[in-house]
Design a protein around this motif. Sequence first.
Motif, PDB file in Angstrom:
ATOM      1  N   THR A  29       0.841  -1.195   0.000  1.00  0.00           N
ATOM      2  CA  THR A  29       0.000   0.000   0.000  1.00  0.00           C
ATOM      3  C   THR A  29       0.873   1.241   0.000  1.00  0.00           C
ATOM      4  O   THR A  29       2.043   1.211   0.376  1.00  0.00           O
ATOM      5  CB  THR A  29      -0.940   0.037   1.212  1.00  0.00           C
ATOM      6  N   TYR A  30       0.269   2.344  -0.399  1.00  0.00           N
ATOM      7  CA  TYR A  30       1.015   3.564  -0.633  1.00  0.00           C
ATOM      8  C   TYR A  30       1.666   4.106   0.634  1.00  0.00           C
ATOM      9  O   TYR A  30       2.813   4.518   0.646  1.00  0.00           O
ATOM     10  CB  TYR A  30       0.058   4.605  -1.218  1.00  0.00           C
ATOM     11  N   ARG A  31       0.905   4.074   1.732  1.00  0.00           N
ATOM     12  CA  ARG A  31       1.407   4.785   2.902  1.00  0.00           C
ATOM     13  C   ARG A  31       1.763   3.844   4.060  1.00  0.00           C
ATOM     14  O   ARG A  31       2.801   3.972   4.694  1.00  0.00           O
ATOM     15  CB  ARG A  31       0.355   5.800   3.362  1.00  0.00           C
ATOM     16  N   ARG A  32       0.878   2.870   4.350  1.00  0.00           N
ATOM     17  CA  ARG A  32       1.125   2.040   5.521  1.00  0.00           C
ATOM     18  C   ARG A  32       0.279   0.770   5.456  1.00  0.00           C
ATOM     19  O   ARG A  32      -0.649   0.666   4.656  1.00  0.00           O
ATOM     20  CB  ARG A  32       0.788   2.802   6.800  1.00  0.00           C
ATOM     21  N   ILE A  33       0.570  -0.157   6.378  1.00  0.00           N
ATOM     22  CA  ILE A  33      -0.210  -1.382   6.531  1.00  0.00           C
ATOM     23  C   ILE A  33      -1.494  -1.086   7.310  1.00  0.00           C
ATOM     24  O   ILE A  33      -1.588  -0.048   7.978  1.00  0.00           O
ATOM     25  CB  ILE A  33       0.649  -2.429   7.263  1.00  0.00           C
ATOM     26  N   GLY A  34      -2.463  -2.016   7.249  1.00  0.00           N
ATOM     27  CA  GLY A  34      -3.687  -1.842   8.036  1.00  0.00           C
ATOM     28  C   GLY A  34      -3.588  -2.541   9.383  1.00  0.00           C
ATOM     29  O   GLY A  34      -2.762  -3.446   9.575  1.00  0.00           O
TER      30      GLY A  34
END
Length: 268
Positions: free
Chosen positions: A219-224
């Motif tokens: 993902t672009y910014r971070r993990i969930g």
Amino acid sequence: MDAPDFSLEGTNAVVTGASQGIGQAIAETFAAAGANVAICSRSMDRVGPVAESINDADVPGRAFAAECDVRERDDVEAFFAAAADEFGGLDVVVNNAGGEFIAPFADISEGGWEAVTDLNLGGTYRCCQVAGEYLRTGEAGDGGTIVNMASVNGQHPAPNESHYGAAKAAIIRLTETLAVEWAQDDVRVNCIAPGLIQTPGVADTLGIDESDIPARSETYRRIGYPEEIADLAAFLVSPAASFVTGETYTAKGVPRPGNSMNHDLGLK
Ligand SMILES: NC(=O)c1ccc[n+]([C@@H]2O[C@H](COP(=O)([O-])OP(=O)(O)OC[C@H]3O[C@@H](n4cnc5c(N)ncnc54)[C@H](OP(=O)(O)O)[C@@H]3O)[C@@H](O)[C@H]2O)c1
């Protein structure tokens, strides 16, 4: 003007596979929102402490734990009966228990295929069928609600997860079908399709530490995080989602440019 009704007060919920990860977060979030939660896993030693910690916490909901393997019809029937007995009925069921191993399609044996499809799809089939006995009350406006746990792998192809992807895609279609079949009973049935979420199960599947999972996120910014899936589940079972049924909600962040999906755990 009314604020949206996200409260789960007075709701009795079943959450399968709640000894860790997303299921544990869903149980904790539901209890904080006022629901009583009946939770299970294959091991009372693992799921019991989750119930204890909810009951020790300053939250309005109570927790009840039992051992139940969702691959076994007798276990599922006994667990739902015990949960309904404990709380005086059931309103919400979250079919979260699931798992997989990664392997190229050509290497997946009959036993491996059966294990993954029976846990994910078979478990969801069994729990939905038994849930129907409690949620389909036949009284207008009194039906319950089900949330099934799919995956982005059920929406997009992911190499080395063919068995899991096939099972999760089937869960999405099962959800849509049940939403139609049980609409007359006022039972809402929805699905969540998470992207990569930081849980012990993902760490096990990849054979890495949980703290190393973010590096695998595309993902672009971070993990969930499990709590972010739990919040979506809480919305879907709340009165605020009263007109939502037969839908699959994706929670996967924003893929990096060039990635159509964010869930390639492929064997490197
Ligand atoms: N994490 C992700 O990135 C991700 C992404 C998309 C979808 N999902 C889906 O979200 C759900 C939860 O994932 P997770 O990552 O939180 O998984 P996890 O960390 O592996 O936890 C799985 C839970 O299911 C229980 N469980 C496993 N087999 C079971 C069985 N036969 N009967 C009853 N309980 C069983 C486990 O408990 P015991 O071991 O104690 O039995 C555990 O509590 C799964 O359906 C998964 O496919 C996860």
